[in-house]
Motif scaffolding. Structure first.
Motif, mmCIF file in Angstrom:
data_model
loop_
_atom_site.group_PDB
_atom_site.id
_atom_site.type_symbol
_atom_site.label_atom_id
_atom_site.label_comp_id
_atom_site.label_asym_id
_atom_site.label_seq_id
_atom_site.Cartn_x
_atom_site.Cartn_y
_atom_site.Cartn_z
ATOM 1 N N ARG A 221 13.780 -16.439 21.341
ATOM 2 C CA ARG A 221 13.122 -17.733 21.154
ATOM 3 C C ARG A 221 11.623 -17.561 20.941
ATOM 4 N N LEU A 222 11.026 -16.614 21.663
ATOM 5 C CA LEU A 222 9.582 -16.421 21.579
ATOM 6 C C LEU A 222 9.166 -15.672 20.326
ATOM 7 N N VAL A 223 10.113 -15.085 19.612
ATOM 8 C CA VAL A 223 9.781 -14.462 18.334
ATOM 9 C C VAL A 223 9.251 -15.514 17.372
ATOM 10 N N ARG A 224 9.860 -16.688 17.399
ATOM 11 C CA ARG A 224 9.423 -17.759 16.501
ATOM 12 C C ARG A 224 7.994 -18.183 16.794
ATOM 13 N N ASP A 225 7.652 -18.273 18.082
ATOM 14 C CA ASP A 225 6.310 -18.715 18.439
ATOM 15 C C ASP A 225 6.009 -18.324 19.885
ATOM 16 N N PRO A 226 5.339 -17.181 20.109
ATOM 17 C CA PRO A 226 5.031 -16.774 21.483
ATOM 18 C C PRO A 226 4.071 -17.723 22.189
ATOM 19 N N PHE A 227 3.366 -18.561 21.413
ATOM 20 C CA PHE A 227 2.420 -19.499 22.003
ATOM 21 C C PHE A 227 3.106 -20.727 22.600
ATOM 22 N N LEU A 228 4.451 -20.759 22.514
ATOM 23 C CA LEU A 228 5.200 -21.793 23.232
ATOM 24 C C LEU A 228 5.021 -21.633 24.734
ATOM 25 N N ASP A 229 4.824 -20.392 25.165
ATOM 26 C CA ASP A 229 4.626 -20.101 26.587
ATOM 27 C C ASP A 229 3.582 -18.994 26.711
ATOM 28 N N PRO A 230 2.320 -19.285 26.311
ATOM 29 C CA PRO A 230 1.298 -18.229 26.222
ATOM 30 C C PRO A 230 0.890 -17.632 27.563
ATOM 31 N N TYR A 231 1.130 -18.340 28.661
ATOM 32 C CA TYR A 231 0.758 -17.829 29.983
ATOM 33 C C TYR A 231 1.984 -17.417 30.796
ATOM 34 N N GLY A 232 3.146 -17.471 30.157
ATOM 35 C CA GLY A 232 4.378 -17.077 30.829
ATOM 36 C C GLY A 232 5.061 -15.960 30.091
ATOM 37 N N LYS A 233 6.239 -16.254 29.553
ATOM 38 C CA LYS A 233 7.036 -15.210 28.903
ATOM 39 C C LYS A 233 6.473 -14.803 27.543
ATOM 40 N N GLY A 234 5.589 -15.618 26.979
ATOM 41 C CA GLY A 234 4.964 -15.247 25.717
ATOM 42 C C GLY A 234 3.592 -14.617 25.892
ATOM 43 N N ASP A 270 4.209 0.151 25.779
ATOM 44 C CA ASP A 270 4.825 -0.564 24.650
ATOM 45 C C ASP A 270 3.803 -1.116 23.665
ATOM 46 N N PHE A 271 2.613 -1.513 24.149
ATOM 47 C CA PHE A 271 1.630 -2.184 23.295
ATOM 48 C C PHE A 271 0.467 -1.274 22.910
ATOM 49 N N ILE A 328 11.221 -0.219 15.258
ATOM 50 C CA ILE A 328 11.495 -1.224 16.294
ATOM 51 C C ILE A 328 10.236 -1.537 17.085
ATOM 52 N N ASN A 329 9.462 -0.510 17.441
ATOM 53 C CA ASN A 329 8.230 -0.750 18.193
ATOM 54 C C ASN A 329 7.253 -1.608 17.401
ATOM 55 N N ILE A 330 7.020 -1.258 16.138
ATOM 56 C CA ILE A 330 6.059 -1.999 15.318
ATOM 57 C C ILE A 330 6.577 -3.403 15.013
ATOM 58 N N ALA A 331 7.867 -3.537 14.735
ATOM 59 C CA ALA A 331 8.443 -4.857 14.445
ATOM 60 C C ALA A 331 8.315 -5.791 15.645
ATOM 61 N N SER A 332 8.476 -5.255 16.845
ATOM 62 C CA SER A 332 8.359 -6.094 18.041
ATOM 63 C C SER A 332 6.911 -6.510 18.283
ATOM 64 N N ILE A 333 5.966 -5.600 18.033
ATOM 65 C CA ILE A 333 4.546 -5.934 18.204
ATOM 66 C C ILE A 333 4.102 -6.984 17.186
ATOM 67 N N LEU A 334 4.652 -6.909 15.977
ATOM 68 C CA LEU A 334 4.308 -7.877 14.933
ATOM 69 C C LEU A 334 5.072 -9.189 15.075
ATOM 70 N N GLY A 335 5.989 -9.255 16.045
ATOM 71 C CA GLY A 335 6.737 -10.491 16.262
ATOM 72 C C GLY A 335 7.895 -10.693 15.308
ATOM 73 N N LEU A 336 8.331 -9.629 14.641
ATOM 74 C CA LEU A 336 9.463 -9.745 13.722
ATOM 75 C C LEU A 336 10.793 -9.697 14.463
ATOM 76 N N ILE A 337 10.798 -9.044 15.622
ATOM 77 C CA ILE A 337 11.976 -8.993 16.486
ATOM 78 C C ILE A 337 11.506 -9.184 17.926
ATOM 79 N N PRO A 338 12.420 -9.463 18.855
ATOM 80 C CA PRO A 338 12.006 -9.629 20.254
ATOM 81 C C PRO A 338 11.402 -8.348 20.822
ATOM 82 N N MET A 339 10.612 -8.503 21.900
ATOM 83 C CA MET A 339 10.047 -7.341 22.577
ATOM 84 C C MET A 339 11.176 -6.465 23.101
ATOM 85 N N THR A 340 11.001 -5.152 22.967
ATOM 86 C CA THR A 340 12.116 -4.249 23.219
ATOM 87 C C THR A 340 11.869 -3.205 24.296
ATOM 88 N N GLY A 341 10.635 -2.810 24.510
ATOM 89 C CA GLY A 341 10.373 -1.728 25.455
ATOM 90 C C GLY A 341 10.583 -0.349 24.862
#
Length: 380
Positions: A221-234, A270-271, A328-341
């Motif tokens: 869900r947060l892939v679409r917009d991490p700013f939906l929960d910028p101080y929580g899961k995003g 991861d980051f 996978i690492n770069i795609a997750s950082i760019l928000g193309l896929i969910p965070m993966t670890g």
């Protein structure tokens, strides 16, 4: 002089380059947090440097090992047995870090058995599929692949299972099927993953997922917009975006990252790529990716030219492993896929991860040098 000519510099130089850049960024990304916590700012840098030195020493040792030892079937089977037993130990007495039980402690050193199993499975499958196999003969290796992925999936580590199944699929299809079928299978697999992710979002509730994988819904869900929960899961994803934006083309300068100061917790793992781009800029960030993809591309070229089926499959397997982890690492950082670890190879902090990938690459360096020796002998 002859010995220097045997080395495959297209593998070795990018590996050394990414390793040194990674060590520098690990220090920069971790030192501020460690000082704030009252610890030695050089502690993680020192640990990574020790593992790096040990890895380089092992590569030098592997360079003098005979090929028939490295591609021996009993060695591959033994390593895979160690990997599977380690995965079982994770469920029995594994170390829990940040809510995930994925590590095993051995003599005070923590490592993820999934990383060992990845390389062990490559060596085992390359040995097994050195000749064409019947469908009946494929039951045992396919069962071991399924079991390995399932044990990783239950940690839970979804991307770890995807990586190990993806690498195995590359090796099996390359060895057994025409390339047209391989392309069709991989296209279907990617489409399936996209459809599953879309279905989870469409259903709109993590309550419809098994409890073990409920966190997957929030990540998708947060892939679409991490700013939906910028101080929580995003929080991590949104601050990763800030880091990438802050860097610009040439970066803020080494050590001048803002987001590593509490905005990206444990940024050296991861980051780490976000910190790299923020401090050194997009130009250096693209250079690092180019070096990593050059290693994978070189391995694929070696695989395509290799006449020995087993050696060719080892090249394909290690190249696919590096390519998948990087993508996978770069795609997750760019928000193309969910965070993966999933760590960035040779860049992220993690001594055992660096060590195991280095050993895999060291085997490829040795096999490649042997091929070059044979080529020179043939030409003479």
């Amino acid at each position: 002089m002859m010995k220097r000519k045997k080395i495959d510099w297209l593998l070795l130089l990018p590996y050394l380059g990414t390793s040194l850049i990674g060590l520098l960024i690990v220090f920069s990304a971790s030192s501020y947090r460690l000082m704030a916590e009252g610890e030695n700012p050089l502690s993680l840098f020192s640990k990574q440097a020790i593992f790096m030195g040990l890895s380089w020493l092992l590569i030098a040792v592997l360079y003098h090992v005979k090929n028939n030892v490295l591609i021996n079937g009993k060695l591959a089977q033994s390593l895979l047995a160690v990997g599977l037993v380690s995965l079982l130990l994770v469920k029995i007495s594994g170390v829990n870090i940040n809510g995930a039980q994925r590590w095993v402690s051995l003599l005070g050193i923590q490592f993820q058995p999934s990383e060992v199993t990845n390389v062990a499975l490559i060596l085992y499958l390359a040995y097994f599929f050195r000749v064409k196999r019947t469908r009946k003969e494929m039951l045992v290796p396919c069962g071991l692949v399924a079991l390995s992925g399932l044990l990783i999936l239950l940690q839970p580590k979804v991307t770890g299972a995807i990586i190990i199944w993806g690498v195995a699929l590359v090796i099996i299809t390359t060895a057994q099927l025409p390339y047209q079928w391989s392309v069709l299978i991989f296209s279907g697999l990617i489409l399936g993953i996209v459809l599953i992710g879309g279905a989870i979002l469409f259903l709109g509730s993590h309550h419809l997922l098994p409890e073990l994988f409920a966190h997957t819904y929030d990540r998708i869900r947060l892939v679409r917009d991490p700013f939906l929960d910028p101080y929580g899961k995003g929080f991590q994803m949104s601050n990763s975006y800030y880091a990438l934006y802050n860097g610009g083309f040439f970066g803020r300068g080494l050590g001048n990252s803002i987001t590593k100061k509490g905005y990206l917790p444990v940024a050296e793992t991861d980051f780490v790529y976000s910190i790299l781009v923020e401090e050194l800029g997009v130009v250096v960030g693209l250079l690092v990716l180019a070096l990593l993809f050059l290693i994978a591309l070189r391995l694929f070229v070696l695989a395509a030219k290799e006449v020995n089926q087993q050696v060719s499959l080892i090249y394909f397997g290690v190249g696919t492993l590096l390519l998948l982890q990087t993508s996978i690492n770069i795609a997750s950082i760019l928000g193309l896929i969910p965070m993966t670890g999933v760590p960035l190879p040779f860049i992220s902090y993690g001594g055992t991860s660096y060590l195991i990938l280095s050993i895999a690459l060291g085997i490829c360096l040795k096999l490649s040098s042997e091929d070059r020796i044979n080529d020179q002998t043939f030409k003479q």
